[in-house]
Structure formats: C-alpha cells, structure tokens
Design an enzyme around this catalytic site. Structure first.
Site, PDB file in Angstrom:
ATOM      1  CE  LYS A 172      -1.427   2.197   3.448  1.00 39.83           C
ATOM      2  NZ  LYS A 172      -1.945   2.634   4.758  1.00 39.83           N
ATOM      3  CG  ASP A 190      -6.801   4.318   2.250  1.00 38.48           C
ATOM      4  OD1 ASP A 190      -7.835   3.934   1.659  1.00 38.48           O
ATOM      5  OD2 ASP A 190      -6.541   5.525   2.435  1.00 38.48           O
TER       6      ASP A 190
END
Length: 264
Positions: A172, A190
């Site tokens: 991420k 997220d």
C-alpha cells in the site's frame, strides 16, 4: 407419632396443595432501558446485492468519481520524494492531519535521506512521538534511510519491488508513493478505499491485496485518480460510522444504505 423429619415432609406436602402459599408472584416484564439514537436511518433503494457490477455500472461509478474529484491529490504535505515516502510511512493507521503537524519539525531536522540515516533513534522518536506506533515507525524510518544509502546510492527507488524491499514499506505504501509522485496507474487500498469498494459492490474480497486486484480488474485505467477520489470520498462523505448519505453521488449503487436524518 411422627418424627420431626416426617412433620417437615407433611408440612411441605400441605404447602404444595395450598393455593395461598403456592401462588407464584407475577414477574415484572424485563424492559431494558431504550436508548434513542441521535440520528435515525431510512433505507435507500439500491441495486441487488447478489449481482456483480456490470461494465455500464462500473463506468458510471468511474465517471462520477472523476467528475467530483478532478485532479485529486493527497492531503499529505511534502516537497520531494523523500518527504513523500516518510509522510506515507508515518500515515499508516494515523490521520494525514496529524502527520502534517509532525513532519515540519522532522524535515527541518533531517532534510534528506543521509541525515535521517545518521540520526539518533531517540531523537527521531521524540520528533514523531505524537504519531501512532511511533517507536516502530522511528526504527523503520532510520533503517529505510540506511537501506536507501547502501542499496540505491541515496536515491529513493521508484519501482514497486524496490520500494517494498525497504523497511516499513508494504504494498500500500509503495503504491501510494508511485501513484502520487509518478502518477503510476496503480491502486492502493487503505481503510477508505476498502470500505468504499465494498459498499459500492466493487469487491467482496476480505483483504486489501485482493481488493486491489478486484479494482484493477474492474477499472483497468485511471487507477491513481480513482484512488485519490475514493480516499477523499471516504474521508468526508462515506465515513465509517456516520456516512453523509444525503451528499452521496453514487447512492443507487450502495449496498449498505443508511440515510441519516435529524432526530425528531
């Protein structure tokens, strides 16, 4: 002649036949204290939960997000790739607002990778102590900076694999850096993107990595712009606890519709 024991048995037997002694007392109904929520909810008409989004529906969702958030960018404040990477690492399980309060002093003290690599760990911790998990993040920042010096000649790498080889940098974080700084066509998932994707029926995956794959397959292009748009939408409109459904522009696609109305 009855013994004391037999008298007790006899007395018990008589009591069981006496309606005045065997009558059960009526129980009061167990009424729990009712709490009135501050806001009530009303259902919204939506598409079926069982069907996958069609290409036409996906295209409508894409078009609306890009229209509502043109040229969306991260709210993290940075001036270069080094600062962006540090900001994104600090933002894990922490708000951008909090990160933006901390980083000016951090960057004033350690303005580049080399300075951060030679920093005292306790000093890094002191500068970021208001950030969540600051002990681990301080260690990761110091080690990341040293790895950049040793492996990449002091230059922050710009490929996913190389970024992920650094301490404290997962998929991420790597993708956020790439889509923000390089405008790469990648999706970062997220907490906001994960929530929006599932509420809009774009994914049923149980992990961010699998959700990322679902979004890549669904949209194919505009991934960096859609990530930024989803984040802003999740942060200010489709919030986790009290979504502002009255302001939603993709209401008909929502699988968890909760339109908030003021309590009467």
């Amino acid at each position: 002649m009855s013994t004391p024991k037999s008298k007790k048995l006899e007395s018990k037997s008589l009591d069981s036949t006496n309606p005045t002694t065997n009558t059960k007392q009526p129980q009061k109904p167990n009424i729990s204290k009712r709490t009135t929520p501050s806001r009530s909810t009303k259902p919204i008409k939506t598409h079926s939960k069982t069907k996958k989004r069609t290409k036409a529906q996906i295209e409508t969702i894409r078009t609306r997000f890009l229209a509502h958030y043109p040229q969306a960018k991260t709210e993290l404040r940075y001036r270069n790739l080094y600062e962006l990477l540090v900001c994104v690492m600090l933002s894990a399980q922490c708000t951008d607002k909090r990160v933006n309060l901390v980083t000016p002093a951090l960057f004033a003290r350690f303005s580049d990778v080399e300075q951060l690599a030679h920093a005292q760990l306790d000093e890094i911790k002191e500068l970021i102590k208001s950030i969540s998990f600051f002990n681990n993040k301080a260690k990761h920042l110091q080690l990341m900076a040293r790895q950049v010096l040793e492996r990449f000649g002091g230059e922050i790498p710009t490929t996913q694999a190389e970024l992920k080889s650094l301490a404290g940098v997962g998929q991420k974080t790597a993708n956020v850096v790439l889509l923000e700084y390089c405008n790469a066509n990648v999706m970062a998932v997220d907490t906001h993107v994960f929530r929006i994707s599932h509420r809009l029926g774009l994914s049923t995956a149980t992990t961010p990595e699998k959700t990322e794959l679902d979004l890549q397959k669904a949209f194919v292009s505009d991934l960096s712009a859609l990530h930024q748009a989803f984040v802003l939408f999740g942060r200010y409109t489709c919030k986790a606890l009290r979504p502002a459904c009255e302001s939603c522009f993709v209401q008909e696609f929502c699988l968890q519709p909760m339109r908030s109305t003021p309590r009467r």
